[in-house]
Design an enzyme around this catalytic site. Sequence first.
Site, PDB file in Angstrom:
ATOM      1  N   LYS A 295       0.860  -1.011   2.835  1.00 39.61           N
ATOM      2  CA  LYS A 295       2.071  -1.105   2.014  1.00 39.61           C
ATOM      3  C   LYS A 295       3.031  -2.082   2.690  1.00 39.61           C
ATOM      4  O   LYS A 295       3.330  -1.939   3.873  1.00 39.61           O
ATOM      5  CB  LYS A 295       2.742   0.266   1.887  1.00 39.61           C
ATOM      6  CG  LYS A 295       4.118   0.234   1.217  1.00 39.61           C
ATOM      7  CD  LYS A 295       4.835   1.559   1.366  1.00 39.61           C
ATOM      8  CE  LYS A 295       5.159   1.891   2.804  1.00 39.61           C
ATOM      9  NZ  LYS A 295       6.179   0.984   3.389  1.00 39.61           N
TER      10      LYS A 295
ATOM     11  N   GLY B 176       2.823   1.707   6.320  1.00 39.46           N
ATOM     12  CA  GLY B 176       2.395   2.923   5.659  1.00 39.46           C
ATOM     13  C   GLY B 176       0.960   3.323   5.898  1.00 39.46           C
ATOM     14  O   GLY B 176       0.345   3.960   5.035  1.00 39.46           O
TER      15      GLY B 176
ATOM     16  N   ASP C 244       6.613   8.075   2.096  1.00 41.69           N
ATOM     17  CA  ASP C 244       5.848   6.907   1.654  1.00 41.69           C
ATOM     18  C   ASP C 244       4.565   7.275   0.917  1.00 41.69           C
ATOM     19  O   ASP C 244       3.917   6.393   0.339  1.00 41.69           O
ATOM     20  CB  ASP C 244       5.478   6.029   2.859  1.00 41.69           C
ATOM     21  CG  ASP C 244       6.593   5.077   3.259  1.00 41.69           C
ATOM     22  OD1 ASP C 244       7.558   4.945   2.492  1.00 41.69           O
ATOM     23  OD2 ASP C 244       6.487   4.473   4.346  1.00 41.69           O
TER      24      ASP C 244
END
Length: 296
Positions: free
Chosen positions: A25, A116, A152
């Site tokens: 991410k 992430g 997240d």
Amino acid sequence: MPQLTQAGRGGGRATSAVEEPAPAKVNLYLRVTGRRPDGYHLLDSIAVFAGAADLVHAVLAEGLSLAVTGPEAGVLADEPDNLVLRAARALAAATGARAGAAITLDKHLPVASGIGGGSADAAAALRALNALWNTGLDAAALHGIAAGLGADVPVCIAGRPMRMQGIGEILSDAPPLPAFGLLLANPRIALPTPAVFKARRGGFSAPAGLPGRLPDAAALADWLRPLGNDLQDAAIALCPSIAEVLAAIAARPGCLLARMSGSGATCFGIFRDAATAEAAALTLPVTWWRWGGGLG
């Protein structure tokens, strides 16, 4: 979509195997917009997902187990309760699933790096086991379970460009983005998110205004440039190597924008296309974790 394959037979019954990618991410911008009474910070960000990814592989088993392999596995060797296992238990508790799974996490993304990795792994585990156990949860139900695992994890369940608000759990569609290349680099220094938020100084930022049509990567970089990352200065204060990584990325031919992702220490560069980003990554120090390509 998870990939299901026949993995053989055990005890007279067919067992299916599921593989699910856990892509990195990348926060194209990150603005800290406030703070809740419980201390959690409110954010505004657009997240995209790179072609760089871990891989979660699961096969039906009597119990629940996790093996971690891959080039970045060593850091997790002594972790007592990986987020992947917490995700599996959360799904089982929410659905009443009684099946087990032997899970393998093929780890390619650096740990505690602002992209992430752990959250993506947990999201991939939820998607994989939802298919393997045939629990039939839709995206909204998976989002609900994901929100209990970390801020997240919900956006990683979505796995496509999204705007993140609240503490990360409020998701909406990102504006249409042009094709572009991404370069990712990390100095191999873990940077815990709570420490970065604690080191942050200054007030809060207003949420970003979303753009109209962005015709190309250069227009995307021009829109992102003033939005910044409100955690970048704090992260550099804790990890000065981030400034070196940013400078190196910015100096690559064709780099349109260099910025830190999330709470660091991974930084990214935007390029006009995946091939240019891939070529640029190969010129960075081999002692860093580095990757170049396009979106996943």
